[in-house]
Design an enzyme around this catalytic site. Structure first.
Site, PDB file in Angstrom:
ATOM      1  N   ARG A  67      13.222   7.345  -9.749  1.00  0.00           N
ATOM      2  CA  ARG A  67      14.322   7.026  -8.727  1.00  0.00           C
ATOM      3  C   ARG A  67      15.372   6.224  -9.286  1.00  0.00           C
ATOM      4  NH1 ARG A  67       9.990   4.650  -5.028  1.00  0.00           N
ATOM      5  NH2 ARG A  67       8.296   5.739  -6.458  1.00  0.00           N
ATOM      6  N   GLU A 104       1.828  -0.756  -9.675  1.00  0.00           N
ATOM      7  CA  GLU A 104       0.929  -1.076  -8.673  1.00  0.00           C
ATOM      8  C   GLU A 104      -0.097  -0.233  -8.569  1.00  0.00           C
ATOM      9  OE1 GLU A 104       3.362  -1.383  -5.103  1.00  0.00           O
ATOM     10  OE2 GLU A 104       1.995  -2.745  -4.162  1.00  0.00           O
TER      11      GLU A 104
HETATM   12  O1  PRP Z   1       6.919  -2.707 -10.869  1.00  0.00           O
HETATM   13  P1  PRP Z   1       6.069  -1.815 -10.920  1.00  0.00           P
HETATM   14  O2  PRP Z   1       4.604  -1.941 -10.381  1.00  0.00           O
HETATM   15  O3  PRP Z   1       6.047  -1.085 -12.401  1.00  0.00           O
HETATM   16  O4  PRP Z   1       6.406  -0.576  -9.935  1.00  0.00           O
HETATM   17  C1  PRP Z   1       7.738  -0.062  -9.858  1.00  0.00           C
HETATM   18  C2  PRP Z   1       8.145   1.730 -10.164  1.00  0.00           C
HETATM   19  O5  PRP Z   1       6.995   2.310  -9.458  1.00  0.00           O
HETATM   20  C3  PRP Z   1       7.855   3.446  -8.820  1.00  0.00           C
HETATM   21  O6  PRP Z   1       7.838   4.481  -9.631  1.00  0.00           O
HETATM   22  P2  PRP Z   1       6.761   5.405  -9.786  1.00  0.00           P
HETATM   23  O7  PRP Z   1       6.066   5.134 -11.365  1.00  0.00           O
HETATM   24  O8  PRP Z   1       6.008   5.793  -8.837  1.00  0.00           O
HETATM   25  O9  PRP Z   1       7.568   7.048 -10.349  1.00  0.00           O
HETATM   26  P3  PRP Z   1       8.396   7.790  -9.391  1.00  0.00           P
HETATM   27  O10 PRP Z   1       9.878   6.975  -9.457  1.00  0.00           O
HETATM   28  O11 PRP Z   1       8.634   8.993 -10.338  1.00  0.00           O
HETATM   29  O12 PRP Z   1       7.927   8.107  -7.957  1.00  0.00           O
HETATM   30  C4  PRP Z   1       9.240   2.757  -8.798  1.00  0.00           C
HETATM   31  O13 PRP Z   1      10.038   3.838  -8.460  1.00  0.00           O
HETATM   32  C5  PRP Z   1       9.258   1.871 -10.005  1.00  0.00           C
HETATM   33  O14 PRP Z   1       9.757   2.762 -11.074  1.00  0.00           O
HETATM   34  N1  ADE Z   2       5.223  -0.347  -2.602  1.00  0.00           N
HETATM   35  C1  ADE Z   2       5.821   0.424  -3.256  1.00  0.00           C
HETATM   36  N2  ADE Z   2       6.893   1.312  -2.688  1.00  0.00           N
HETATM   37  C2  ADE Z   2       7.614   2.136  -3.340  1.00  0.00           C
HETATM   38  N3  ADE Z   2       7.641   2.301  -4.541  1.00  0.00           N
HETATM   39  C3  ADE Z   2       6.673   1.705  -5.519  1.00  0.00           C
HETATM   40  N4  ADE Z   2       6.528   1.612  -6.570  1.00  0.00           N
HETATM   41  C4  ADE Z   2       5.475   0.676  -6.942  1.00  0.00           C
HETATM   42  N5  ADE Z   2       5.068   0.183  -5.703  1.00  0.00           N
HETATM   43  C5  ADE Z   2       5.922   0.551  -4.622  1.00  0.00           C
END
Ligand code: PRP
Ligand code: ADE
Length: 180
Positions: A67, A104
């Site tokens: 994202r 997370e």
């Molecule tokens: O601070 P953190 O605990 O590391 O979490 C944040 C990350 O989690 C989500 O991405 P995700 O890994 O779910 O991938 P995506 O963007 O491909 O959905 C979000 O877009 C961040 O990149």
């Molecule tokens: N709570 C949350 N919502 C959306 N993106 C996330 N990436 C990690 N935690 C998230």
């Protein structure tokens, strides 16, 4: 629209989904920001004015998979600079540098092409959301290994109770919206 109005528009655009992608997680969905061009411009405007107010020189924007890719290129265009990708492992061709991290709701590895950043370049990292900070900290580690000069870490949303910014103490972290 003033800055307060832009933030209010962004906040009203973020949706919540409980128990996604796993029980106990409140998922903050930024897709309505992309669907509304006024909200999307507001996000890019706010990032741009933060950077212009605080950092006189930026060479590159690095976006986090996936994202961060939605916001980074538009921001890079405002500064007339390039955008590079930090991707989940196995997606980038050629020589790469890799770092593992936990987030997370799971574990992952990210990587960058070794020729993406020149030593000493001033790089801003961007993502949609800061939760535990594991992803952003891993991105900082990757860029540090490539000898980049990390200017700031930008996110649309910071989930403040998860204290992600504490993992990034050496770098300025700027969130457009904070959630408790
Ligand atoms: O601070 P953190 O605990 O590391 O979490 C944040 C990350 O989690 C989500 O991405 P995700 O890994 O779910 O991938 P995506 O963007 O491909 O959905 C979000 O877009 C961040 O990149
Ligand atoms: N709570 C949350 N919502 C959306 N993106 C996330 N990436 C990690 N935690 C998230």
């Amino acid at each position: 629209m003033n800055e307060g109005d832009k933030r209010a528009l962004l906040r009203s655009s973020v949706r919540e989904f409980l128990d996604f992608p796993s029980p106990g997680i409140c998922f903050r969905d930024i897709t309505p920001i992309l669907k509304d061009p006024t909200a999307f411009s507001a996000a890019i405007d706010l990032f741009e004015s933060y950077l212009r107010d605080h950092f006189p020189k930026i060479d590159l924007i690095a976006g986090l998979d996936s994202r961060g890719f939605l916001f980074g290129p538009a921001l890079a265009q405002r500064f007339g600079i390039g955008f590079v990708l930090i991707r989940k492992k196995g997606k980038l061709p050629g020589p790469t540098e890799c770092v593992s991290y936990s987030l997370e709701y799971g574990k992952a590895e990210i990587e960058i092409q070794v020729d993406a950043v020149d030593p000493g370049q001033k790089v801003v990292i961007i993502d949609d959301l800061l939760a535990t900070g594991g992803t952003m900290a891993a991105a900082c580690e990757l860029l540090k290994r490539r000898n980049a000069d990390i200017v700031a870490c930008l996110v649309v949303i910071e989930l403040s109770p998860l204290k992600g910014a504490e993992k990034l103490k050496s770098y300025p972290v700027h969130a457009l919206l904070q959630y408790d």
